[in-house]
Design a protein around this motif. Sequence first.
Motif, PDB file in Angstrom:
ATOM      1  N   ALA A 146     -61.103  88.647  63.284  1.00 13.73           N
ATOM      2  CA  ALA A 146     -60.793  88.574  61.853  1.00 13.73           C
ATOM      3  C   ALA A 146     -60.568  87.131  61.413  1.00 13.73           C
ATOM      4  CB  ALA A 146     -59.553  89.408  61.536  1.00 13.73           C
ATOM      5  N   CYS A 147     -61.249  86.734  60.346  1.00 14.46           N
ATOM      6  CA  CYS A 147     -61.080  85.395  59.778  1.00 14.46           C
ATOM      7  C   CYS A 147     -60.026  85.417  58.674  1.00 14.46           C
ATOM      8  CB  CYS A 147     -62.396  84.895  59.184  1.00 14.46           C
ATOM      9  SG  CYS A 147     -63.644  84.457  60.413  1.00 14.46           S
ATOM     10  N   ILE A 148     -59.250  84.349  58.612  1.00 17.55           N
ATOM     11  CA  ILE A 148     -58.266  84.206  57.540  1.00 17.55           C
ATOM     12  C   ILE A 148     -58.097  82.724  57.236  1.00 17.55           C
ATOM     13  CG2 ILE A 148     -56.270  84.170  59.087  1.00 17.55           C
ATOM     14  CD1 ILE A 148     -54.843  85.929  56.864  1.00 17.55           C
ATOM     15  N   ASN A 149     -57.854  82.430  55.973  1.00 17.74           N
ATOM     16  CA  ASN A 149     -57.799  81.054  55.510  1.00 17.74           C
ATOM     17  C   ASN A 149     -56.358  80.548  55.475  1.00 17.74           C
ATOM     18  OD1 ASN A 149     -57.982  78.731  53.586  1.00 17.74           O
ATOM     19  ND2 ASN A 149     -60.119  79.371  53.555  1.00 17.74           N
ATOM     20  N   PHE A 150     -56.150  79.345  55.972  1.00 14.30           N
ATOM     21  CA  PHE A 150     -54.831  78.725  55.995  1.00 14.30           C
ATOM     22  C   PHE A 150     -54.774  77.478  55.123  1.00 14.30           C
ATOM     23  CE2 PHE A 150     -53.647  81.526  59.413  1.00 14.30           C
ATOM     24  CZ  PHE A 150     -52.262  81.532  59.422  1.00 14.30           C
ATOM     25  N   ASP A 151     -55.492  77.479  53.995  1.00 20.26           N
ATOM     26  CA  ASP A 151     -55.354  76.346  53.084  1.00 20.26           C
ATOM     27  C   ASP A 151     -54.183  76.533  52.125  1.00 20.26           C
ATOM     28  OD1 ASP A 151     -56.343  78.255  51.335  1.00 20.26           O
ATOM     29  OD2 ASP A 151     -58.177  77.165  50.839  1.00 20.26           O
ATOM     30  N   GLY A 169     -63.527  76.604  49.366  1.00 13.69           N
ATOM     31  CA  GLY A 169     -62.356  75.782  49.569  1.00 13.69           C
ATOM     32  C   GLY A 169     -62.756  74.343  49.843  1.00 13.69           C
ATOM     33  N   SER A 170     -61.763  73.486  49.981  1.00 12.29           N
ATOM     34  CA  SER A 170     -62.056  72.085  50.270  1.00 12.29           C
ATOM     35  C   SER A 170     -61.088  71.477  51.278  1.00 12.29           C
ATOM     36  CB  SER A 170     -62.011  71.259  48.972  1.00 12.29           C
ATOM     37  OG  SER A 170     -60.711  71.255  48.408  1.00 12.29           O
ATOM     38  N   VAL A 171     -60.246  72.304  51.884  1.00 12.72           N
ATOM     39  CA  VAL A 171     -59.241  71.816  52.827  1.00 12.72           C
ATOM     40  C   VAL A 171     -59.807  71.864  54.246  1.00 12.72           C
ATOM     41  CG1 VAL A 171     -56.930  72.177  53.765  1.00 12.72           C
ATOM     42  CG2 VAL A 171     -57.364  72.563  51.330  1.00 12.72           C
ATOM     43  N   PRO A 172     -59.905  70.728  54.926  1.00 16.84           N
ATOM     44  CA  PRO A 172     -60.499  70.713  56.269  1.00 16.84           C
ATOM     45  C   PRO A 172     -59.637  71.422  57.297  1.00 16.84           C
ATOM     46  CG  PRO A 172     -59.614  68.556  55.712  1.00 16.84           C
ATOM     47  CD  PRO A 172     -59.527  69.383  54.472  1.00 16.84           C
ATOM     48  N   LEU A 173     -60.239  71.677  58.439  1.00 17.92           N
ATOM     49  CA  LEU A 173     -59.590  72.471  59.475  1.00 17.92           C
ATOM     50  C   LEU A 173     -58.320  71.803  60.005  1.00 17.92           C
ATOM     51  CD1 LEU A 173     -59.978  75.135  60.999  1.00 17.92           C
ATOM     52  CD2 LEU A 173     -61.321  73.898  62.703  1.00 17.92           C
ATOM     53  N   ALA A 174     -58.336  70.479  60.166  1.00 18.27           N
ATOM     54  CA  ALA A 174     -57.162  69.797  60.711  1.00 18.27           C
ATOM     55  C   ALA A 174     -55.932  70.030  59.833  1.00 18.27           C
ATOM     56  CB  ALA A 174     -57.444  68.307  60.852  1.00 18.27           C
ATOM     57  N   ARG A 175     -56.127  69.997  58.517  1.00 22.15           N
ATOM     58  CA  ARG A 175     -54.991  70.213  57.628  1.00 22.15           C
ATOM     59  C   ARG A 175     -54.548  71.676  57.658  1.00 22.15           C
ATOM     60  NH1 ARG A 175     -55.725  68.881  51.506  1.00 22.15           N
ATOM     61  NH2 ARG A 175     -57.148  67.382  52.472  1.00 22.15           N
ATOM     62  N   GLN A 176     -55.494  72.591  57.821  1.00 22.09           N
ATOM     63  CA  GLN A 176     -55.119  74.005  57.918  1.00 22.09           C
ATOM     64  C   GLN A 176     -54.326  74.266  59.197  1.00 22.09           C
ATOM     65  OE1 GLN A 176     -57.587  77.101  56.645  1.00 22.09           O
ATOM     66  NE2 GLN A 176     -58.795  75.870  55.233  1.00 22.09           N
ATOM     67  N   MET A 177     -54.690  73.575  60.269  1.00 23.05           N
ATOM     68  CA  MET A 177     -53.921  73.705  61.509  1.00 23.05           C
ATOM     69  C   MET A 177     -52.479  73.235  61.293  1.00 23.05           C
ATOM     70  SD  MET A 177     -56.862  72.408  64.188  1.00 23.05           S
ATOM     71  CE  MET A 177     -55.855  72.573  65.666  1.00 23.05           C
ATOM     72  N   ALA A 178     -52.324  72.126  60.587  1.00 23.52           N
ATOM     73  CA  ALA A 178     -50.978  71.639  60.291  1.00 23.52           C
ATOM     74  C   ALA A 178     -50.220  72.633  59.413  1.00 23.52           C
ATOM     75  CB  ALA A 178     -51.066  70.276  59.608  1.00 23.52           C
ATOM     76  N   ASN A 179     -50.930  73.256  58.461  1.00 24.98           N
ATOM     77  CA  ASN A 179     -50.297  74.275  57.615  1.00 24.98           C
ATOM     78  C   ASN A 179     -49.765  75.428  58.459  1.00 24.98           C
ATOM     79  OD1 ASN A 179     -50.907  72.841  55.305  1.00 24.98           O
ATOM     80  ND2 ASN A 179     -52.658  74.125  54.730  1.00 24.98           N
ATOM     81  N   ALA A 180     -50.570  75.877  59.418  1.00 27.67           N
ATOM     82  CA  ALA A 180     -50.162  77.002  60.257  1.00 27.67           C
ATOM     83  C   ALA A 180     -48.933  76.643  61.087  1.00 27.67           C
ATOM     84  CB  ALA A 180     -51.318  77.421  61.158  1.00 27.67           C
ATOM     85  N   HIS A 207     -56.384  80.081  49.175  1.00 32.64           N
ATOM     86  CA  HIS A 207     -57.070  81.364  49.287  1.00 32.64           C
ATOM     87  C   HIS A 207     -56.051  82.479  49.523  1.00 32.64           C
ATOM     88  CE1 HIS A 207     -60.902  79.178  49.924  1.00 32.64           C
ATOM     89  NE2 HIS A 207     -61.469  80.324  49.594  1.00 32.64           N
ATOM     90  N   VAL A 208     -55.127  82.226  50.433  1.00 32.08           N
ATOM     91  CA  VAL A 208     -54.078  83.190  50.787  1.00 32.08           C
ATOM     92  C   VAL A 208     -52.774  82.422  50.970  1.00 32.08           C
ATOM     93  CG1 VAL A 208     -53.338  84.959  52.444  1.00 32.08           C
ATOM     94  CG2 VAL A 208     -55.772  84.624  51.998  1.00 32.08           C
ATOM     95  N   ASP A 209     -51.678  82.982  50.484  1.00 32.88           N
ATOM     96  CA  ASP A 209     -50.371  82.369  50.698  1.00 32.88           C
ATOM     97  C   ASP A 209     -50.118  82.209  52.192  1.00 32.88           C
ATOM     98  OD1 ASP A 209     -47.549  81.820  49.358  1.00 32.88           O
ATOM     99  OD2 ASP A 209     -47.222  82.987  51.195  1.00 32.88           O
ATOM    100  N   LEU A 210     -49.555  81.083  52.589  1.00 31.60           N
ATOM    101  CA  LEU A 210     -49.390  80.785  54.008  1.00 31.60           C
ATOM    102  C   LEU A 210     -48.459  81.769  54.715  1.00 31.60           C
ATOM    103  CD1 LEU A 210     -49.169  76.882  53.928  1.00 31.60           C
ATOM    104  CD2 LEU A 210     -51.068  78.292  54.750  1.00 31.60           C
ATOM    105  N   ALA A 211     -47.422  82.226  54.040  1.00 26.55           N
ATOM    106  CA  ALA A 211     -46.506  83.181  54.670  1.00 26.55           C
ATOM    107  C   ALA A 211     -47.209  84.512  54.922  1.00 26.55           C
ATOM    108  CB  ALA A 211     -45.272  83.381  53.809  1.00 26.55           C
ATOM    109  N   ILE A 212     -48.038  84.940  53.981  1.00 24.30           N
ATOM    110  CA  ILE A 212     -48.786  86.190  54.153  1.00 24.30           C
ATOM    111  C   ILE A 212     -49.816  86.041  55.262  1.00 24.30           C
ATOM    112  CG2 ILE A 212     -50.435  87.756  53.038  1.00 24.30           C
ATOM    113  CD1 ILE A 212     -48.933  87.253  50.410  1.00 24.30           C
ATOM    114  N   ALA A 213     -50.524  84.914  55.288  1.00 28.46           N
ATOM    115  CA  ALA A 213     -51.520  84.681  56.333  1.00 28.46           C
ATOM    116  C   ALA A 213     -50.866  84.677  57.709  1.00 28.46           C
ATOM    117  CB  ALA A 213     -52.240  83.363  56.079  1.00 28.46           C
TER     118      ALA A 213
END
Length: 368
Positions: free
Chosen positions: A260-265, A322-333, A268-274
């Motif tokens: 399952a794919c999910i976005n961590f920007d 979206g426009s947020v790269p993967l490295a920043r999404q990793m930091a978000n997670a 797209h989806v609130d980070l707490a929900i993701a």
Amino acid sequence: MANPWSGLPPVEVHCHGFGDVDFSDFTKVDLARLDAWCASEGVLSLPTMYLHREQLAEFEAFVHEYHRMRGEGLLPHVAGIALEGPLLASHGGTPASTVWAPSRHEWERLAALGPYGLTYTVLSPDAFSPASELHDEPAARDTGFDWLIPLLMAHGIRPALGHFTRADPLRSAEQVDEIVEMAWQSEWSGTGVRVVTDHLFNDMPLLIRHAFRSARARAERDAVIASYDLPGWTLDQMARIVGPVPAAIMRQAAAGRIGACINFDGEHVDLAIATRAVQLMGVENSMMMTDRCDSARLGGQDLHHRVDNALWYQQDGIVAAGSVPLARQMANAQSQGLSLEDVRTLAAGTAHRVFGLPVRSEARLPVA
């Protein structure tokens, strides 16, 4: 026991364009340049493209050229090719001209690209339903999932489930389960997991508010999230809480039958929900995706930003990418309390397992 996925490069599972390159304009994509771009970011990529019906022959040529270059060792960072569509019940942010129902012959041509690098194609489980935009297309009456899914499986192509209608969520959820069962009962010529998804919670019927994209929405965000009692969520209650469609996906993912794919920007989806969703599905069954496009053009349509967020919008106000790269999404997670090991699994390990990518690779995940 050592984690075999530790230290592997992150994978841009679902991305639409790097730099000034629109992947959907595949006749102009310089694959060597794309590989160099991926190498500079330390990632592997699965470029995801839209397909116009009249460009099918050109797409076949592109995938064959990809396979040739990959076989010669020229594309170590481009792990496969993916399609978004064309069999989509609702086009959402996808250009309407790239949503169509292939005939059996056209599906056979697409399926034949599996051994050459076509890794997955996004399709709607309710594409043949009365509410689908494709319901009245002649080709839609000539095909069906009981024929299509075994065809894709036989050629190593995964269906990626997404772009649902909102007309009958219960039936759409049943279609998710039926397609997953078909896939796991069919003869499979690929490696890894047989079914993946487009991004969880986007383009599907929901019972919750899953994103807070404007300043006004963000002012209400904390109260809304608190009312959801995320720590109290359990898989067996998801249909009642978030809706039958995301519940079906989450349940199948937790069982290991869907990647399952999910976005961590955070847009797209609130980070707490993701975060809570991947905890329920298991990080080993969840993949971080960016839906990334770096330029203001995608699939032949001009895009624009709004002042409230970093998403790309079409002219009609629908989110396109979206426009947020993967490295920043990793930091978000990680900011949500997920461990570094869990984040590495979301960004790298699950994708390597799901898509059967080699454990050993020249690229390596940077140490945070």
